[in-house]
Structures are given as C-alpha cells and as structure tokens.
Scaffold this motif. Structure first.
Motif, PDB file in Angstrom:
ATOM      1  N   LEU A  39       1.013  -0.965 -19.165  1.00 57.93           N
ATOM      2  CA  LEU A  39       1.816  -1.900 -18.384  1.00 57.93           C
ATOM      3  C   LEU A  39       1.112  -3.248 -18.313  1.00 57.93           C
ATOM      4  O   LEU A  39      -0.108  -3.323 -18.278  1.00 57.93           O
ATOM      5  CB  LEU A  39       2.026  -1.358 -16.969  1.00 57.93           C
ATOM      6  N   THR A  40       1.919  -4.305 -18.278  1.00 54.09           N
ATOM      7  CA  THR A  40       1.351  -5.643 -18.150  1.00 54.09           C
ATOM      8  C   THR A  40       0.955  -5.898 -16.703  1.00 54.09           C
ATOM      9  O   THR A  40       1.371  -5.173 -15.790  1.00 54.09           O
ATOM     10  CB  THR A  40       2.379  -6.702 -18.595  1.00 54.09           C
ATOM     11  N   GLU A  41       0.179  -6.946 -16.477  1.00 55.83           N
ATOM     12  CA  GLU A  41      -0.201  -7.325 -15.111  1.00 55.83           C
ATOM     13  C   GLU A  41       1.038  -7.652 -14.283  1.00 55.83           C
ATOM     14  O   GLU A  41       1.111  -7.325 -13.102  1.00 55.83           O
ATOM     15  CB  GLU A  41      -1.166  -8.513 -15.128  1.00 55.83           C
ATOM     16  N   LEU A  75       2.620  -4.444 -13.177  1.00 56.17           N
ATOM     17  CA  LEU A  75       1.820  -3.825 -12.124  1.00 56.17           C
ATOM     18  C   LEU A  75       1.988  -4.547 -10.796  1.00 56.17           C
ATOM     19  O   LEU A  75       1.968  -3.933  -9.737  1.00 56.17           O
ATOM     20  CB  LEU A  75       0.346  -3.778 -12.527  1.00 56.17           C
ATOM     21  N   ASP A  76       2.182  -5.872 -10.835  1.00 54.20           N
ATOM     22  CA  ASP A  76       2.402  -6.633  -9.606  1.00 54.20           C
ATOM     23  C   ASP A  76       3.717  -6.242  -8.936  1.00 54.20           C
ATOM     24  O   ASP A  76       3.850  -6.351  -7.722  1.00 54.20           O
ATOM     25  CB  ASP A  76       2.427  -8.140  -9.898  1.00 54.20           C
ATOM     26  N   ARG A  77       4.695  -5.789  -9.729  1.00 54.84           N
ATOM     27  CA  ARG A  77       5.998  -5.407  -9.177  1.00 54.84           C
ATOM     28  C   ARG A  77       6.080  -3.925  -8.822  1.00 54.84           C
ATOM     29  O   ARG A  77       7.024  -3.496  -8.180  1.00 54.84           O
ATOM     30  CB  ARG A  77       7.091  -5.731 -10.190  1.00 54.84           C
ATOM     31  N   ALA A  78       5.092  -3.142  -9.215  1.00 56.49           N
ATOM     32  CA  ALA A  78       5.150  -1.687  -9.068  1.00 56.49           C
ATOM     33  C   ALA A  78       4.989  -1.236  -7.616  1.00 56.49           C
ATOM     34  O   ALA A  78       4.384  -1.918  -6.795  1.00 56.49           O
ATOM     35  CB  ALA A  78       4.059  -1.038  -9.912  1.00 56.49           C
ATOM     36  N   GLU A  79       5.555  -0.067  -7.329  1.00 57.09           N
ATOM     37  CA  GLU A  79       5.360   0.572  -6.037  1.00 57.09           C
ATOM     38  C   GLU A  79       4.048   1.347  -6.079  1.00 57.09           C
ATOM     39  O   GLU A  79       3.752   2.010  -7.059  1.00 57.09           O
ATOM     40  CB  GLU A  79       6.513   1.542  -5.760  1.00 57.09           C
ATOM     41  N   TYR A  80       3.279   1.235  -5.024  1.00 59.01           N
ATOM     42  CA  TYR A  80       2.046   2.002  -4.920  1.00 59.01           C
ATOM     43  C   TYR A  80       2.207   3.032  -3.823  1.00 59.01           C
ATOM     44  O   TYR A  80       2.650   2.709  -2.721  1.00 59.01           O
ATOM     45  CB  TYR A  80       0.854   1.086  -4.615  1.00 59.01           C
ATOM     46  N   VAL A 140       0.504   6.882  -2.107  1.00 59.69           N
ATOM     47  CA  VAL A 140      -0.515   7.925  -2.032  1.00 59.69           C
ATOM     48  C   VAL A 140       0.226   9.168  -1.570  1.00 59.69           C
ATOM     49  O   VAL A 140       0.673   9.239  -0.431  1.00 59.69           O
ATOM     50  CB  VAL A 140      -1.644   7.550  -1.041  1.00 59.69           C
ATOM     51  N   GLY A 141       0.401  10.103  -2.487  1.00 61.83           N
ATOM     52  CA  GLY A 141       1.224  11.267  -2.181  1.00 61.83           C
ATOM     53  C   GLY A 141       2.658  10.820  -1.940  1.00 61.83           C
ATOM     54  O   GLY A 141       3.236  10.103  -2.748  1.00 61.83           O
ATOM     55  N   ASP A 142       3.233  11.202  -0.800  1.00 60.88           N
ATOM     56  CA  ASP A 142       4.602  10.804  -0.460  1.00 60.88           C
ATOM     57  C   ASP A 142       4.640   9.525   0.371  1.00 60.88           C
ATOM     58  O   ASP A 142       5.718   9.043   0.711  1.00 60.88           O
ATOM     59  CB  ASP A 142       5.299  11.921   0.323  1.00 60.88           C
ATOM     60  N   ARG A 143       3.485   8.974   0.712  1.00 58.27           N
ATOM     61  CA  ARG A 143       3.424   7.783   1.570  1.00 58.27           C
ATOM     62  C   ARG A 143       3.381   6.525   0.712  1.00 58.27           C
ATOM     63  O   ARG A 143       2.461   6.333  -0.087  1.00 58.27           O
ATOM     64  CB  ARG A 143       2.185   7.854   2.465  1.00 58.27           C
ATOM     65  N   ILE A 144       4.359   5.639   0.888  1.00 60.24           N
ATOM     66  CA  ILE A 144       4.395   4.389   0.140  1.00 60.24           C
ATOM     67  C   ILE A 144       3.440   3.405   0.795  1.00 60.24           C
ATOM     68  O   ILE A 144       3.574   3.072   1.966  1.00 60.24           O
ATOM     69  CB  ILE A 144       5.828   3.813   0.083  1.00 60.24           C
ATOM     70  N   VAL A 145       2.462   2.951   0.032  1.00 64.67           N
ATOM     71  CA  VAL A 145       1.475   2.000   0.517  1.00 64.67           C
ATOM     72  C   VAL A 145       2.002   0.578   0.380  1.00 64.67           C
ATOM     73  O   VAL A 145       1.822  -0.257   1.255  1.00 64.67           O
ATOM     74  CB  VAL A 145       0.147   2.159  -0.260  1.00 64.67           C
ATOM     75  N   ARG A 146       2.662   0.310  -0.741  1.00 64.33           N
ATOM     76  CA  ARG A 146       3.285  -0.987  -0.967  1.00 64.33           C
ATOM     77  C   ARG A 146       4.579  -0.760  -1.730  1.00 64.33           C
ATOM     78  O   ARG A 146       4.588  -0.179  -2.808  1.00 64.33           O
ATOM     79  CB  ARG A 146       2.366  -1.888  -1.793  1.00 64.33           C
ATOM     80  N   PRO A 147       5.720  -1.206  -1.177  1.00 64.81           N
ATOM     81  CA  PRO A 147       6.985  -0.993  -1.884  1.00 64.81           C
ATOM     82  C   PRO A 147       7.071  -1.830  -3.159  1.00 64.81           C
ATOM     83  O   PRO A 147       6.358  -2.822  -3.310  1.00 64.81           O
ATOM     84  CB  PRO A 147       8.043  -1.425  -0.868  1.00 64.81           C
ATOM     85  N   ALA A 148       7.950  -1.420  -4.033  1.00 65.68           N
ATOM     86  CA  ALA A 148       8.153  -2.138  -5.293  1.00 65.68           C
ATOM     87  C   ALA A 148       8.688  -3.532  -5.009  1.00 65.68           C
ATOM     88  O   ALA A 148       9.426  -3.747  -4.049  1.00 65.68           O
ATOM     89  CB  ALA A 148       9.115  -1.369  -6.184  1.00 65.68           C
ATOM     90  N   ARG A 149       8.305  -4.451  -5.862  1.00 58.32           N
ATOM     91  CA  ARG A 149       8.783  -5.827  -5.745  1.00 58.32           C
ATOM     92  C   ARG A 149       9.682  -6.164  -6.921  1.00 58.32           C
ATOM     93  O   ARG A 149       9.797  -7.314  -7.306  1.00 58.32           O
ATOM     94  CB  ARG A 149       7.588  -6.772  -5.720  1.00 58.32           C
ATOM     95  N   LEU A 163      10.476  -2.581 -13.770  1.00 54.40           N
ATOM     96  CA  LEU A 163       9.624  -2.896 -14.913  1.00 54.40           C
ATOM     97  C   LEU A 163      10.148  -4.089 -15.700  1.00 54.40           C
ATOM     98  O   LEU A 163       9.403  -4.783 -16.367  1.00 54.40           O
ATOM     99  CB  LEU A 163       9.495  -1.688 -15.835  1.00 54.40           C
ATOM    100  N   THR A 164      11.452  -4.348 -15.602  1.00 63.43           N
ATOM    101  CA  THR A 164      12.030  -5.435 -16.394  1.00 63.43           C
ATOM    102  C   THR A 164      12.548  -6.589 -15.564  1.00 63.43           C
ATOM    103  O   THR A 164      12.929  -7.609 -16.106  1.00 63.43           O
ATOM    104  CB  THR A 164      13.198  -4.887 -17.244  1.00 63.43           C
ATOM    105  N   ARG A 165      12.587  -6.460 -14.227  1.00 67.01           N
ATOM    106  CA  ARG A 165      13.166  -7.521 -13.402  1.00 67.01           C
ATOM    107  C   ARG A 165      12.309  -7.747 -12.168  1.00 67.01           C
ATOM    108  O   ARG A 165      11.983  -6.817 -11.452  1.00 67.01           O
ATOM    109  CB  ARG A 165      14.578  -7.137 -12.975  1.00 67.01           C
TER     110      ARG A 165
END
Length: 94
Positions: A21-23, A26-31, A33-42, A45-47
């Motif tokens: 994946l490009t940087e 990765l900046d737009r990706a959801e992070y 840990v398990g079922d807990r979303i640490v940072r929602p997607a922004r 992958l294409t938008r």
C-alpha cells in the motif's frame, strides 16, 4: 521414504508477497486493535473523502414518512438530502 514429490505445488503464493500500500492509502486506512477501532477510515483505497470535502455525521429527527421517502429515493439518498439542504440554505442567504 522421504523424498521430494515428482510434481510440487507451484500455485502456492506467499502471503507476505501481497500488494504494497502507498503512504496515501495508509493515511486513509482504518486502524483497529481486535474489534476496537482506534482510528476510523478517512476514505477508501481509491478515494480520499477529505479531498472530496469533509463530511460530518449528524442526527436529524424528521417525520417517519419523510425518512421513508428519503430512503426510497435510492442508495445515494444521504448525499441527495445533503444537496437539498445546501440549496435550501443558499436560498435563505445563509
């Protein structure tokens, strides 16, 4: 007898050889840990949602028949409703 089979499986793909994946992706990706979303997607992958204009989720109480009519207009009903609200605000001069 321990020997190499005559025909080995050549269809095996190493999972570590996946697409990189490009940087920006990765900046737009959801992070999570398990079922807990640490940072929602922004975005996806294409938008990038931020590039299209920041959006904010709000709650708006409307009559049930209005909610049903909005949903019945199709899968993009929320964007259509946002556009209608924008037009209404523009007419008001806000």
């Amino acid at each position: 007898m321990n020997g190499k089979p005559e025909k080995s499986d050549r269809d095996w793909i190493d999972p570590d050889d996946g697409v990189e994946l490009t940087e920006e992706q990765l900046d737009r990706a959801e992070y999570a840990v398990g079922d807990r979303i640490v940072r929602p997607a922004r975005g996806t992958l294409t938008r990038d949602y931020a590039a299209a204009g920041a959006r904010e989720e709000i709650s708006l109480n409307v009559d049930q028949d209005l909610a049903e009519a909005l949903r019945a207009t199709g899968p993009d009903w929320q964007s259509e409703a946002a556009g209608a609200l924008r037009e209404w605000l523009n007419r008001r001069g806000s």
